[in-house]
Design a protein around this motif. Structure first.
Motif, PDB file in Angstrom:
ATOM      1  N   GLU A  99       0.780  -1.313   0.190  1.00 33.67           N
ATOM      2  CA  GLU A  99      -0.086  -0.015  -0.070  1.00 33.67           C
ATOM      3  C   GLU A  99       0.740   1.208  -0.041  1.00 33.67           C
ATOM      4  N   ASN A 100       1.936   1.099   0.803  1.00 37.96           N
ATOM      5  CA  ASN A 100       2.987   2.219   0.768  1.00 37.96           C
ATOM      6  C   ASN A 100       4.299   1.862   0.518  1.00 37.96           C
ATOM      7  N   PRO A 101       4.565   1.768  -0.825  1.00 35.04           N
ATOM      8  CA  PRO A 101       5.918   1.147  -1.411  1.00 35.04           C
ATOM      9  C   PRO A 101       6.987   2.527  -0.820  1.00 35.04           C
ATOM     10  N   MET A 102       8.417   1.989  -1.157  1.00 41.08           N
ATOM     11  CA  MET A 102       9.193   3.052  -0.695  1.00 41.08           C
ATOM     12  C   MET A 102       9.283   3.984  -1.769  1.00 41.08           C
ATOM     13  N   SER A 103       9.446   5.180  -1.228  1.00 41.69           N
ATOM     14  CA  SER A 103       9.792   6.451  -2.418  1.00 41.69           C
ATOM     15  C   SER A 103      10.955   6.153  -3.210  1.00 41.69           C
ATOM     16  N   ALA A 104      11.011   6.676  -4.365  1.00 44.68           N
ATOM     17  CA  ALA A 104      12.335   6.682  -5.219  1.00 44.68           C
ATOM     18  C   ALA A 104      13.369   7.259  -4.194  1.00 44.68           C
ATOM     19  N   ASP A 105      13.215   8.430  -3.913  1.00 44.39           N
ATOM     20  CA  ASP A 105      14.208   8.866  -2.862  1.00 44.39           C
ATOM     21  C   ASP A 105      14.807   7.868  -1.811  1.00 44.39           C
ATOM     22  N   ARG A 106      13.902   6.944  -1.086  1.00 43.37           N
ATOM     23  CA  ARG A 106      14.339   6.197  -0.473  1.00 43.37           C
ATOM     24  C   ARG A 106      15.118   4.838  -0.788  1.00 43.37           C
ATOM     25  N   VAL A 107      14.453   4.527  -2.136  1.00 44.78           N
ATOM     26  CA  VAL A 107      15.287   3.486  -2.669  1.00 44.78           C
ATOM     27  C   VAL A 107      16.646   3.745  -3.139  1.00 44.78           C
ATOM     28  N   ARG A 108      17.003   5.085  -3.610  1.00 44.47           N
ATOM     29  CA  ARG A 108      18.239   5.457  -4.030  1.00 44.47           C
ATOM     30  C   ARG A 108      19.131   5.603  -2.588  1.00 44.47           C
ATOM     31  N   TRP A 109      18.344   6.133  -1.314  1.00 44.22           N
ATOM     32  CA  TRP A 109      19.153   6.167   0.038  1.00 44.22           C
ATOM     33  C   TRP A 109      19.588   4.848   0.234  1.00 44.22           C
ATOM     34  N   GLU A 110      18.542   3.827   0.203  1.00 45.08           N
ATOM     35  CA  GLU A 110      18.871   2.412   0.581  1.00 45.08           C
ATOM     36  C   GLU A 110      20.270   1.877  -0.256  1.00 45.08           C
ATOM     37  N   HIS A 111      20.082   2.047  -1.596  1.00 47.15           N
ATOM     38  CA  HIS A 111      21.281   1.568  -2.292  1.00 47.15           C
ATOM     39  C   HIS A 111      22.665   2.343  -2.135  1.00 47.15           C
ATOM     40  N   ILE A 112      22.537   3.673  -1.925  1.00 46.47           N
ATOM     41  CA  ILE A 112      23.820   4.239  -1.433  1.00 46.47           C
ATOM     42  C   ILE A 112      24.215   3.381  -0.133  1.00 46.47           C
ATOM     43  N   GLN A 113      23.313   3.384   0.981  1.00 50.59           N
ATOM     44  CA  GLN A 113      23.733   2.951   1.997  1.00 50.59           C
ATOM     45  C   GLN A 113      24.262   1.415   2.004  1.00 50.59           C
ATOM     46  N   ARG A 114      23.657   0.669   1.158  1.00 47.96           N
ATOM     47  CA  ARG A 114      24.244  -0.707   0.875  1.00 47.96           C
ATOM     48  C   ARG A 114      25.468  -0.607   0.288  1.00 47.96           C
ATOM     49  N   VAL A 115      25.919   0.221  -0.663  1.00 46.85           N
ATOM     50  CA  VAL A 115      27.104   0.264  -1.117  1.00 46.85           C
ATOM     51  C   VAL A 115      28.179   0.806  -0.251  1.00 46.85           C
ATOM     52  N   TYR A 116      27.762   1.751   0.746  1.00 50.18           N
ATOM     53  CA  TYR A 116      28.575   2.344   1.767  1.00 50.18           C
ATOM     54  C   TYR A 116      29.062   1.284   2.778  1.00 50.18           C
ATOM     55  N   GLU A 117      28.211   0.358   3.161  1.00 49.07           N
ATOM     56  CA  GLU A 117      28.272  -0.665   3.826  1.00 49.07           C
ATOM     57  C   GLU A 117      29.474  -1.791   3.290  1.00 49.07           C
ATOM     58  N   LEU A 118      28.983  -2.196   2.030  1.00 41.40           N
ATOM     59  CA  LEU A 118      29.966  -3.111   1.509  1.00 41.40           C
ATOM     60  C   LEU A 118      31.282  -2.596   1.135  1.00 41.40           C
ATOM     61  N   CYS A 119      31.495  -1.134   1.027  1.00 41.19           N
ATOM     62  CA  CYS A 119      32.977  -0.591   1.157  1.00 41.19           C
ATOM     63  C   CYS A 119      33.490  -0.474   2.585  1.00 41.19           C
ATOM     64  N   GLU A 120      32.735  -1.061   3.517  1.00 39.65           N
ATOM     65  CA  GLU A 120      33.300  -0.955   4.828  1.00 39.65           C
ATOM     66  C   GLU A 120      33.243   0.540   5.409  1.00 39.65           C
ATOM     67  N   ARG A 121      32.174   1.369   4.975  1.00 40.88           N
ATOM     68  CA  ARG A 121      32.044   2.656   5.330  1.00 40.88           C
ATOM     69  C   ARG A 121      33.130   3.563   5.078  1.00 40.88           C
ATOM     70  N   ASN A 122      33.831   3.351   3.969  1.00 41.50           N
ATOM     71  CA  ASN A 122      34.882   4.072   3.288  1.00 41.50           C
ATOM     72  C   ASN A 122      34.128   5.092   2.308  1.00 41.50           C
ATOM     73  N   VAL A 123      34.117   6.374   2.628  1.00 35.65           N
ATOM     74  CA  VAL A 123      33.576   7.486   2.033  1.00 35.65           C
ATOM     75  C   VAL A 123      33.962   7.641   0.515  1.00 35.65           C
ATOM     76  N   SER A 124      35.249   7.625   0.560  1.00 36.39           N
ATOM     77  CA  SER A 124      35.839   7.625  -0.846  1.00 36.39           C
ATOM     78  C   SER A 124      35.752   6.636  -1.893  1.00 36.39           C
ATOM     79  N   GLU A 125      35.958   5.487  -1.409  1.00 34.69           N
ATOM     80  CA  GLU A 125      35.531   4.181  -2.157  1.00 34.69           C
ATOM     81  C   GLU A 125      34.204   4.182  -2.388  1.00 34.69           C
TER      82      GLU A 125
END
Length: 190
Positions: free
Chosen positions: A142-168
């Motif tokens: 009924e209330n799917p994630m917004s496009a902004d939230r999906v983008r934010w989730e993707h960025i967070q996932r990549v950030y975690e996969l890069c061991e929280r290294n901002v530059s990488e």
């Protein structure tokens, strides 16, 4: 089709009379909250906070149902799914994750998961997924994630996969480092 028509399908798809459930998640507050909610709905819940604990619980007694987080501190929830399916082929497994992507969803289903839910999922969503008859389609949210939230989730996932290294993370996302820092400093969009 009426509710009465679906009852025999659901009953045939479920392990006969067995309401044992293993809940594996390393987010302790979420684990306790979901565990209580599932117990109130008639499940005999055992909890585990790691892959190792989940594997040990399966070895002791393979449950009829399981709800497994994809990413755990000591490994991948796919290992728990695979072990459970080897021990009990009729077990029904739902995967929960805050970092969903198509590849892991496909792998989870190939290993025997019947559904893949994004966190935060509530007990009603989890039970609906566990009890859904084979071939029955899930209701669209009924209330799917917004496009902004999906983008934010993707960025967070990549950030975690890069061991929280901002530059990488910025390099992998083809994003300027300062832009990424501003995004990471903000709260998650709704």
């Amino acid at each position: 089709m009426t509710d009465a028509d679906t009852v025999p399908l659901v009953a045939a798809a479920l392990p006969e009379g067995d309401r044992s459930l293993l809940l594996v998640d390393d987010d302790r507050p979420f684990l306790l909250r979901l565990s209580r909610a599932l117990e109130q709905r008639g499940f005999a819940v055992r909890t585990a906070e790691s892959v190792a604990e989940g594997l040990a619980a399966i070895k002791a007694e393979a449950p009829a149902f399981a709800v497994v987080d994809m990413r755990l501190a000591d490994g991948n929830g796919l290992d728990v799914i695979e072990s459970l399916q080897r021990r009990r082929a009729d077990a029904r497994v739902v995967v929960l994750t805050g970092y969903g992507n198509i590849a892991t969803a496909v792998t989870a289903v190939k290993l025997g998961a019947i559904d893949y839910l994004a966190k935060p999922a509530d007990a009603d969503e989890v039970i609906a997924a566990l009890m859904r008859a084979p071939g029955e389609k899930a209701e669209p949210p009924e209330n799917p994630m917004s496009a902004d939230r999906v983008r934010w989730e993707h960025i967070q996932r990549v950030y975690e996969l890069c061991e929280r290294n901002v530059s990488e993370t910025a390099r992998r996302l083809s994003m300027h480092r300062r832009t990424l820092q501003r995004i990471l400093a903000k709260r998650a969009p709704r």
